[in-house]
Design an enzyme around this catalytic site. Structure first.
Site, PDB file in Angstrom:
ATOM      1  N   PRO A 184     -13.231 -24.738  -4.450  1.00 40.72           N
ATOM      2  CG  PRO A 184     -13.844 -26.718  -3.368  1.00 40.72           C
ATOM      3  CD  PRO A 184     -13.622 -26.117  -4.730  1.00 40.72           C
ATOM      4  CB  SER A 191     -13.961 -24.378   1.523  1.00 43.93           C
ATOM      5  OG  SER A 191     -13.488 -25.236   2.540  1.00 43.93           O
ATOM      6  CE1 TYR A 240     -11.998 -31.632   2.464  1.00 40.12           C
ATOM      7  CE2 TYR A 240     -12.170 -29.458   3.454  1.00 40.12           C
ATOM      8  CZ  TYR A 240     -11.546 -30.340   2.595  1.00 40.12           C
ATOM      9  OH  TYR A 240     -10.470 -29.911   1.869  1.00 40.12           O
ATOM     10  CB  THR A 284     -13.678 -32.711  -0.861  1.00 43.20           C
ATOM     11  OG1 THR A 284     -14.077 -31.512  -1.533  1.00 43.20           O
ATOM     12  CG2 THR A 284     -12.177 -32.921  -1.057  1.00 43.20           C
ATOM     13  NE  ARG A 306      -2.074 -29.906   2.229  1.00 40.97           N
ATOM     14  CZ  ARG A 306      -3.351 -29.620   2.455  1.00 40.97           C
ATOM     15  NH1 ARG A 306      -3.674 -28.507   3.081  1.00 40.97           N
ATOM     16  NH2 ARG A 306      -4.285 -30.441   2.053  1.00 40.97           N
ATOM     17  CE  LYS A 354     -12.126 -29.583  -5.361  1.00 43.52           C
ATOM     18  NZ  LYS A 354     -11.132 -29.788  -4.317  1.00 43.52           N
ATOM     19  CB  SER A 390      -9.861 -32.497  -7.983  1.00 39.79           C
ATOM     20  OG  SER A 390      -9.121 -31.676  -7.090  1.00 39.79           O
ATOM     21  CG  HIS A 411      -7.164 -31.200  -1.907  1.00 42.87           C
ATOM     22  ND1 HIS A 411      -8.279 -31.751  -1.318  1.00 42.87           N
ATOM     23  CD2 HIS A 411      -6.939 -30.054  -1.238  1.00 42.87           C
ATOM     24  CE1 HIS A 411      -8.702 -30.961  -0.334  1.00 42.87           C
ATOM     25  NE2 HIS A 411      -7.904 -29.929  -0.270  1.00 42.87           N
ATOM     26  NE  ARG A 421      -3.800 -26.932  -0.352  1.00 43.67           N
ATOM     27  CZ  ARG A 421      -3.081 -25.892   0.024  1.00 43.67           C
ATOM     28  NH1 ARG A 421      -2.186 -25.375  -0.786  1.00 43.67           N
ATOM     29  NH2 ARG A 421      -3.255 -25.348   1.224  1.00 43.67           N
ATOM     30  N   GLY A 443      -6.687 -28.222 -11.051  1.00 40.99           N
ATOM     31  CA  GLY A 443      -5.284 -28.482 -10.744  1.00 40.99           C
ATOM     32  C   GLY A 443      -4.365 -27.964 -11.831  1.00 40.99           C
ATOM     33  N   GLY A 444      -3.650 -26.910 -11.533  1.00 43.63           N
ATOM     34  CA  GLY A 444      -2.597 -26.434 -12.435  1.00 43.63           C
ATOM     35  C   GLY A 444      -3.071 -25.645 -13.639  1.00 43.63           C
ATOM     36  N   GLY A 480      -8.005 -22.779  -8.510  1.00 45.56           N
ATOM     37  CA  GLY A 480      -7.870 -22.529  -7.080  1.00 45.56           C
ATOM     38  C   GLY A 480      -6.908 -21.388  -6.795  1.00 45.56           C
ATOM     39  NE  ARG A 481      -1.381 -24.166  -4.725  1.00 43.89           N
ATOM     40  CZ  ARG A 481      -1.637 -25.428  -5.077  1.00 43.89           C
ATOM     41  NH1 ARG A 481      -2.178 -25.691  -6.254  1.00 43.89           N
ATOM     42  NH2 ARG A 481      -1.354 -26.418  -4.257  1.00 43.89           N
TER      43      ARG A 481
HETATM   44  C1  FNR Z   1      -7.617 -26.054  -1.499  1.00 44.99           C
HETATM   45  N1  FNR Z   1      -8.462 -27.048  -1.977  1.00 44.99           N
HETATM   46  C2  FNR Z   1      -9.581 -27.396  -1.259  1.00 44.99           C
HETATM   47  N2  FNR Z   1     -10.459 -28.325  -1.743  1.00 44.99           N
HETATM   48  C3  FNR Z   1     -11.578 -28.638  -1.070  1.00 44.99           C
HETATM   49  O1  FNR Z   1     -12.351 -29.466  -1.546  1.00 44.99           O
HETATM   50  N3  FNR Z   1     -11.860 -28.016   0.117  1.00 44.99           N
HETATM   51  C4  FNR Z   1     -11.043 -27.090   0.667  1.00 44.99           C
HETATM   52  O2  FNR Z   1     -11.323 -26.552   1.732  1.00 44.99           O
HETATM   53  C5  FNR Z   1      -9.842 -26.777  -0.014  1.00 44.99           C
HETATM   54  N4  FNR Z   1      -8.961 -25.884   0.508  1.00 44.99           N
HETATM   55  C6  FNR Z   1      -7.873 -25.477  -0.230  1.00 44.99           C
HETATM   56  C7  FNR Z   1      -7.038 -24.478   0.264  1.00 44.99           C
HETATM   57  C8  FNR Z   1      -5.989 -24.016  -0.504  1.00 44.99           C
HETATM   58  C9  FNR Z   1      -5.128 -22.917   0.015  1.00 44.99           C
HETATM   59  C10 FNR Z   1      -5.759 -24.551  -1.794  1.00 44.99           C
HETATM   60  C11 FNR Z   1      -4.660 -24.041  -2.688  1.00 44.99           C
HETATM   61  C12 FNR Z   1      -6.556 -25.567  -2.265  1.00 44.99           C
HETATM   62  C13 FNR Z   1      -8.235 -27.643  -3.310  1.00 44.99           C
HETATM   63  C14 FNR Z   1      -8.915 -26.808  -4.383  1.00 44.99           C
HETATM   64  O3  FNR Z   1     -10.305 -26.921  -4.312  1.00 44.99           O
HETATM   65  C15 FNR Z   1      -8.500 -27.234  -5.803  1.00 44.99           C
HETATM   66  O4  FNR Z   1      -8.690 -28.614  -5.957  1.00 44.99           O
HETATM   67  C16 FNR Z   1      -7.073 -26.873  -6.162  1.00 44.99           C
HETATM   68  O5  FNR Z   1      -6.694 -25.652  -5.589  1.00 44.99           O
HETATM   69  C17 FNR Z   1      -6.932 -26.793  -7.681  1.00 44.99           C
HETATM   70  O6  FNR Z   1      -5.602 -26.620  -8.057  1.00 44.99           O
HETATM   71  P1  FNR Z   1      -4.954 -25.183  -8.398  1.00 44.99           P
HETATM   72  O7  FNR Z   1      -5.869 -24.474  -9.368  1.00 44.99           O
HETATM   73  O8  FNR Z   1      -4.788 -24.463  -7.117  1.00 44.99           O
HETATM   74  O9  FNR Z   1      -3.653 -25.590  -9.026  1.00 44.99           O
END
Ligand code: FNR
Length: 359
Positions: A90, A119, A142, A168, A177, A232, A254, A256, A259, A288-289, A310-311
């Protein structure tokens, strides 16, 4: 479909050898603020780096002379049969990356048969996204400080047909950040970027995160919705044990995407103690990653039942809309299949701990 207008009309799929090529294009197309919001993390990005570097500490032990002409990436999860173990994490505010936001992501995920999580802080509402995605969208929750609002969110998700609620738990407050997305908050404040699920129900000034939330929320969720409950943001065996005690249906390891808390371990380093605690009783997912098929392979070998990204899909979204998300999903899937062929594992169940060694 997708974005084929303007100066990137000439872009062809074969131009993207890996997800980093999509990231490069996203940097040319997206505004600086959106890029910083997307790629940023807590403090000095140590957790972001740990997520990536954790995978470098693991090597694969390949087997040979196994028929790999027929590879299956199917997995069973929460009563669903999934074509691939690669799930979309998400990610909030996807309209900040591309005007079609979560709807483009949903269409891409559906066309490529990947499970998607939406999300709470999406720009399009859960019903709009479910309409684009089809059945079985998972809703990430959330819990706001007011359970009446949380309850409305659950109802919206259930009305949209979501079978799974992903709670989450790593966000009692938002992480530090420092590359702040000023434009994002200006757009939200100006009402130009709607929060499809929260607008109209979250009172002005109330945060979408809740600092007071404790394990009781799991029992509260059980009493207030019929969805499966997946937690999560677990990074320790102690919390995995408590999650089991409270009867969750699944765990996502996770942090996040680095972040939230700085100086976390990489999630792949957290995974073994959690897998050990859970002992196969419920599915354990990880994010993550994850950037390469080999990262996916390693996570599965270390005991994950599925992985989330995610990214990378957001790089695709920002670069090319729906088509970019499709490319961002096709690449790791193709990499995983080739890696399974080279390692001698024709199906996901075959990817066991024997196939990896941690340095
Ligand atoms: C997130 N992530 C995140 N997680 C969640 O539970 N609710 C959310 O609204 C968000 N929003 C969010 C925005 C952005 C821009 C990013 C990059 C990430 C965390 C996301 O679900 C996930 O845990 C990570 O992005 C996984 O890592 P990678 O794949 O980005 O390295």
């Amino acid at each position: 479909s997708g974005c084929t207008s303007g100066r990137f009309q000439e872009v062809e799929k074969q131009d993207f050898k890996n997800v980093f090529d999509l990231e490069r294009l996203s940097r040319k197309v997206m505004g600086d603020d959106a890029i910083e919001y997307l790629n940023g993390g807590a403090d000095d990005l140590k957790t972001v780096k740990a997520n990536l570097e954790g995978y470098d500490k693991i090597q694969i032990r390949a087997r040979v002379l196994i028929d790999v002409s027929n590879i299956s990436t199917k997995v069973e999860l929460f009563g669903q049969s999934l074509e691939t173990p690669i799930i979309l994490s998400p990610v909030g505010f996807q309209k900040f990356f591309h005007q079609e936001g979560e709807v483009a992501t949903a269409k891409a995920a559906a066309s490529r048969k990947h499970q998607m999580m939406l999300s709470t802080v999406s720009n399009y509402s859960v019903s709009e996204v479910a309409a684009a995605y089809g059945p079985n969208l998972w809703f990430q929750l959330y819990p706001t400080p007011d359970r009446k609002i949380t309850k409305i969110l659950l109802e919206k998700a259930e009305q949209a047909g979501c079978p799974v609620c992903v709670l989450t738990v790593d966000t009692p407050v938002v992480g530090n950040r420092e590359t702040s997305a000023t434009t994002l908050f200006k757009l939200i404040d100006a009402g130009e970027l709607k929060m499809g699920n929260l607008d109209g129900i979250l009172p002005e000034g109330m945060k979408f995160t809740d600092m007071t939330v404790t394990w009781e929320i799991i029992d509260w969720l059980r009493a207030n919705c019929n969805m499966k409950i997946v937690i999560k943001g677990i990074v320790t065996r102690e919390d995995a044990a408590l999650a089991l005690l409270h009867g969750v249906d699944g765990i996502i390891v996770s942090n996040h995407g680095g972040r939230q808390l700085e100086s976390n371990r990489g999630t792949i380093e957290c995974l073994p103690e959690i897998v050990e605690e859970v002992k196969g009783r419920i599915p354990v997912l990880i994010d993550g990653g994850i950037r390469r098929g080999t990262d996916i392979f390693k996570a599965l070998a270390m005991g994950a039942n599925a992985v989330c990204i995610g990214r990378p899909f957001c790089w695709g979204l920002g670069a090319l809309g729906q088509e970019g998300v499709e490319i961002a999903l096709d690449i790791p899937k193709a990499e995983l299949i080739r890696d399974m062929q080279l390692a001698g594992t024709p199906s996901i169940e075959k990817i066991t701990g024997d196939f990896v060694v941690v340095q």
